[in-house]
Design an enzyme around this catalytic site. Structure first.
Site, PDB file in Angstrom:
ATOM      1  N   GLY A 285     -67.766  35.125  -9.042  1.00 42.06           N
ATOM      2  CA  GLY A 285     -66.617  36.014  -9.477  1.00 42.06           C
ATOM      3  C   GLY A 285     -67.064  37.084 -10.237  1.00 42.06           C
ATOM      4  N   CYS A 286     -66.060  37.676 -11.011  1.00 45.01           N
ATOM      5  CA  CYS A 286     -66.444  39.040 -11.555  1.00 45.01           C
ATOM      6  C   CYS A 286     -67.720  38.710 -12.553  1.00 45.01           C
ATOM      7  CB  CYS A 286     -65.211  39.183 -12.677  1.00 45.01           C
ATOM      8  SG  CYS A 286     -65.584  40.465 -13.881  1.00 45.01           S
ATOM      9  N   PHE A 287     -68.700  39.538 -12.382  1.00 44.23           N
ATOM     10  CA  PHE A 287     -69.874  39.351 -13.276  1.00 44.23           C
ATOM     11  C   PHE A 287     -70.156  39.333 -14.583  1.00 44.23           C
ATOM     12  CE2 PHE A 287     -71.085  43.876 -10.983  1.00 44.23           C
ATOM     13  CZ  PHE A 287     -70.268  44.568 -11.966  1.00 44.23           C
ATOM     14  N   TRP A 288     -69.089  40.176 -15.274  1.00 40.68           N
ATOM     15  CA  TRP A 288     -68.956  40.134 -16.543  1.00 40.68           C
ATOM     16  C   TRP A 288     -68.947  38.714 -17.441  1.00 40.68           C
ATOM     17  CZ3 TRP A 288     -63.954  43.865 -16.589  1.00 40.68           C
ATOM     18  CH2 TRP A 288     -64.240  45.052 -16.259  1.00 40.68           C
TER      19      TRP A 288
END
Length: 158
Positions: free
Chosen positions: A13-16
């Site tokens: 998912g979102c890498f953050w």
């Protein structure tokens, strides 16, 4: 003193949030977010967000295997996203948010494939995580690196 380091690459998912989770793991020496598994060389965030480059938002983890095993990193990977949703994590959708393990060696591939069966036990729906060879990793723009940490945020999970 020589230190043996290894790399592991995960898309969840979102890498953050994925990066923040791995950065907090003892034995992880560094992380960087970027794009991998796609067709375009040196893609930008804007290009990847079109869902037309084939890249996944991913985190490259450099770790000391004497301090944290690859199997432990796999456990963290499975526990911190939903591997049963195809091309989606939470409100984010598109192939760039797919679940994938990009292995760097035959040993990593074997461990990743073995970990699926164990992970499946805690999910009712089938796991759709791709297990594929690591290919070119393109580092994301600087403002994405350690994004949550730079903003004093613990996570971006809803």
């Amino acid at each position: 003193m020589s230190q043996t380091m290894e790399k592991a690459t995960f898309a969840a998912g979102c890498f953050w949030g994925v990066e923040a989770t791995f950065r907090a793991t003892p034995g992880v020496l560094s992380t960087r977010v970027g794009y991998t598994g796609g067709e375009v060389e040196k893609p930008t965030y804007k290009q990847v967000c079109t869902d037309r480059t084939g890249h996944a938002e991913a985190v490259e983890v450099t770790f000391d295997p004497a301090k944290v095993s690859y199997e432990t990193l796999l456990k963290i990977f499975w526990e911190n996203h939903d591997p049963t949703t195809l091309n989606r994590q939470g409100p984010d959708w598109g192939s760039q948010y797919r679940s994938a393990i990009f292995f760097h060696s035959p040993e990593q591939e074997k461990a990743a494939r073995a970990s699926v069966a164990e992970a499946q036990q805690s999910h009712k729906r089938p796991i759709v995580t791709q297990i594929v060879p690591a290919v070119a990793f393109w580092e994301a723009e600087d403002y994405h690196q350690q994004y949550l940490e730079k903003r004093g945020m613990a996570s971006c999970h809803i």
